[in-house]
Design a protein around this motif. Structure first.
Motif: not given
Length: 584
Positions: A16-19, A23-29, A51-55, A57-65
Motif C-alpha cells: 500500500k505504501e508503494s502504491a 510505484f505500484l498501481p492502486p487496488d491490486l488484488d 512480486a511474482l503474482v503482482l508483476a 497486473p502492475a505491468g512491472k518486472n517482478p524483480r523490481q517489485i
C-alpha cells in the motif's frame, strides 16, 4: 501470534505504501499473495511470492517489485534481513527478540494457541463412519472414524461450527439379512439346534445375545411362524441393538456423533419424493436410455427407459438412474435426498469420509450437491485406503467373535485408543497404512506415538524438577511468560520456538486442505526438535534445562519447555489423543 499472518500484514502495508507513492498501481488484488515457510530454512524465516503474482497486473518486472518491497520491509522493527531470490521471491528473517516474544505469546494463550477465527463460525457437516448397522465396528472402519473425527476437531480449531454426523444405512436389503440372522439366533436361544449359519447370513457370535434378548421378550411366539409376522419387529430390534453396539465401539475410540441420521426416515418422511420433485421442476430429471457401461459386451446390456438425473451437466461422467426396474428408488436417489436434507439444514460446507471402495461415488454426489445447492455448497469426499494389521511383521488372523474380521474393540483393547488414533493419522488417508501391534507398543523413537507422548512426559518431568530445584519460584504460565526470555539464544532454542510458532498456520492450512494427518506429522517434528534440544544437555551440561546456579536461565528454558508441552497438548487434542504426563 500467527507469524505468517503478521508478515502478511507487513507485506500488505509495504504494498500500500508503494502504491501511495506511485510505484505500484492502486487496488491490486492481493488474494494470490502468500506468506509461507521457505523450502530451505537457510533462506530465512518467511518467504513470499508477492512480486511474482503482482508483476503482470502492475505491468512491472517482478524483480523490481521485489526490490522495492524489500527496501520497505527492511525498515520494519524486528526485521533483520530481507533478500530477493531467483526471479523475485522475497525471503525475510526476524530478530531473536521477535521469536522470544512469540514464545511469550504461546505461554499467554496456552492450549488455545493455534485456534483460528478463519472459519468465522460457518456451519460444517462432517459425516464419517456411517457403517451398515449389521455388526460390530471392524478395523476397516477405524481409519475412517479417526480421520473424520480428527478432521472435525481440526475444523473446530480453525473456527468452524462443526456437526459430526453418522448416516445409518437402515433401509437396505442388508437389514433384512440382519433380521433373518437374528431370527436364527432367536430360534437357537429357544432350544432349536443350529449346526451352521447358512450362506448369506451373518455368522458372528455378536448376534447371540440379540437372539437371547428376543427369546426373553417373546418366548416361543415366533417359532415356526412366517417371516411376515416377525421380520419387521426383529429388523427394528436388531438394528437398534447393532447401533447401540456401534455407539459403544466408537465411544471406546473416543468418538461421539451429534447426529445419527436414519436412511429409513428418508423413505418414511417422503423426503426422497420431495427431492426428486424439486429436481424435476428444475429440469434435472428426464426419462431416457443410458449408453452401455464401458467394457460391457453389448449382448449383456439391456437398454431400457429409466428415470435419470442429469449428472453429466454438473461434471459427472454420465447421467445416473434414480429408479430401479421395479419402480423403487435407487440408493443414489436416497443419497441425493439425504444431501438435500443436509443443505436445507443449513450446511453449505459438507465433508464425507468413505472407504476407498466407494471411489466411484464422489463424482455423482458432487454433481448432485452442485445441482441441489446451485453451486453454492462446498462438498469434499475424503477416501481412506486399507489398514493392514500385522504382529511382528506377520499378518494378523481373523477374529473369532466377528467371524470374518478384526473388530475395532480388539484393536483398541490391545494398544489403547490414543495409540490407535495417532497411528491412523501417520499416513495420508488415501495411502495404505500398515498397523503392527508390536511396533505400536514399542517404546522407541521409531514409534511416533511413543515419541510424541514421551516428549510431553519429559516436559512435565522437567517442570516438576524445576519446582523441586527452585521451590521459591512460581511456575504458572504467567510467571514463565515474564521470565527473561532474551536468554534463549542458541540456534536449537530459536529453532524450537520457530517450530512452535508454525502451529497456527498449520491449523489453517490443514483445515483448508481437509488433511488432519498434517497435525500428526507436525507433532512428530516438534517432538524431534524437543528431544534433540534435551539431548544436547547430555553432551554439554551447560545446555541442560535446569542449572542450579543459573536460576534466570533455567526459568527461561523451562518457559520454552512449557510452551512445547502446550503445543503438543493442543495438537494431541485435535487428534483426539490424551497427552501423558508420565510414561510407564
Amino acid at each position: 501470534m500467527n507469524v505468517f499472518a503478521h508478515f502478511q500484514s507487513l507485506l500488505t502495508t509495504a504494498i500500500k505504501e508503494s502504491a501511495a507513492e506511485g510505484f505500484l498501481p492502486p487496488d491490486l488484488d492481493l488474494g494470490p499473495v502468500t506468506a509461507e515457510p521457505p523450502r530451505d530454512p537457510d533462506h530465512g524465516d518467511v518467504a513470499s511470492n508477492a512480486a511474482l503474482v503482482l508483476a503482470k497486473p502492475a505491468g512491472k518486472n517482478p524483480r523490481q517489485i521485489a526490490e522495492d518491497l524489500s527496501a520497505r520491509l527492511r525498515r520494519v522493527p524486528d526485521v533483520v534481513e530481507v533478500d530477493v531470490a531467483g526471479p523475485g521471491f522475497i525471503n525475510l528473517r526476524f530478530s531473536q527478540a521477535f521469536w522470544q516474544r512469540a514464545l511469550a505469546a504461546i505461554l499467554r494463550v496456552g492450549t488455545d494457541f493455534g485456534s483460528s477465527s478463519m472459519g468465522a463460525g460457518g456451519a460444517v457437516n462432517v459425516e464419517y463412519v456411517s457403517a451398515n448397522p449389521t455388526g460390530p465396528m471392524h478395523v476397516g472402519h477405524v481409519r475412517g472414524a479417526v480421520v473424520g473425527d480428527a478432521l472435525a476437531n481440526l475444523l473446530a480449531k480453525a473456527g468452524f461450527s462443526v456437526t459430526r454426523e453418522y448416516y445409518n444405512n437402515d433401509a437396505g436389503s442388508q437389514i433384512d439379512v440382519l433380521a433373518q440372522s437374528a431370527y436364527l439366533r432367536y430360534c437357537e436361544a429357544r432350544g432349536r439346534a443350529v449346526d451352521s449359519i447358512p450362506e448369506g447370513l451373518y455368522p458372528g457370535d455378536y448376534l447371540v445375545p440379540v437372539g437371547q434378548a428376543l427369546a426373553e421378550l417373546h418366548g416361543d411366539a415366533w417359532l415356526d411362524q412366517p417371516s411376515d409376522m416377525w421380520l419387521e419387529p426383529i429388523r427394528s430390534f436388531a438394528t437398534e441393538a447393532m447401533m447401540a453396539m456401534i455407539r459403544e465401539d466408537l465411544a471406546a475410540l473416543g468418538i461421539t456423533h451429534e447426529v445419527f441420521f436414519s436412511e429409513r426416515s428418508l423413505h418414511q418422511s417422503g423426503r426422497i419424493d420431495e427431492t426428486i420433485a424439486w429436481l424435476e421442476k428444475e429440469g434435472y430429471v428426464y426419462e431416457g436410455v443410458l449408453e452401455p457401461p464401458k467394457g460391457k459386451k453389448l449382448e449383456d446390456w439391456e437398454p431400457r427407459p429409466q428415470t435419470l438425473f442429469r449428472a453429466s451437466r454438473f461434471g459427472d461422467d454420465s447421467d445416473r438412474p434414480l429408479k430401479k426396474s421395479d419402480g423403487s428408488y435407487t440408493y443414489f436417489a436416497a443419497d441425493i435426498a439425504y444431501h438435500y436434507d443436509k443443505f436445507i439444514r443449513g450446511f453449505n460446507h459438507m465433508v464425507l469420509v468413505l472407504g476407498a471402495d466407494h471411489a466411484g461415488y464422489a463424482k455423482r454426489m458432487e454433481a448432485a450437491v452442485k445441482a441441489l445447492s446451485g453451486g453454492k455448497a462446498i462438498y469434499d469426499v475424503r477416501f481412506c485406503q486399507l489398514v493392514r494389521l500385522f504382529r511382528n511383521g506377520e499378518p494378523v488372523k481373523m477374529s473369532k467373535r466377528a467371524g470374518t474380521f478384526i473388530t475395532l474393540r480388539e484393536v483398541v483393547d490391545e494398544v489403547g485408543a490414543g495409540a490407535v488414533r495417532f497411528m491412523m493419522l501417520m499416513r495420508k488417508n488415501d495411502a495404505t497404512l500398515d498397523f503392527d501391534f508390536t511396533k505400536v507398543k514399542e517404546q522407541s523413537k521409531d514409534n511416533p506415538v511413543f515419541y510424541v507422548q514421551y516428549a510431553h512426559a519429559r516436559v512435565q518431568s522437567a517442570l516438576r524438577k524445576g519446582e523441586d530445584t527452585f521451590p521459591h519460584a512460581c511456575f504458572d504460565d504467567a510467571a514463565l511468560e515474564s521470565a527473561d526470555l532474551g536468554l534463549l539464544q542458541t540456534p536449537a532454542e530459536i529453532a524450537l520456538i520457530q517450530r512452535l510458532a508454525l502451529w497456527p498456520r498449520l491449523i489453517e492450512t490443514a483445515a483448508v486442505a481437509h488433511e488432519a494427518h498434517r497435525v500428526a506429522f507436525y507433532l512428530s517434528d516438534v517432538a524431534s526438535d524437543f528431544h534433540s534440544l534435551y539431548n544436547q544437555g547430555n553432551d554439554d551440561p551447560g545446555r541442560r534445562f535446569i542449572l542450579e546456579d543459573h536460576e534466570d536461565l533455567s526459568l527461561a528454558r523451562l518457559a520454552l519447555v512449557r510452551a512445547t508441552g502446550l503445543v503438543i497438548a493442543s495438537g494431541l487434542a485435535v487428534l483426539g489423543v490424551e497427552p501423558l504426563d508420565e510414561m510407564h
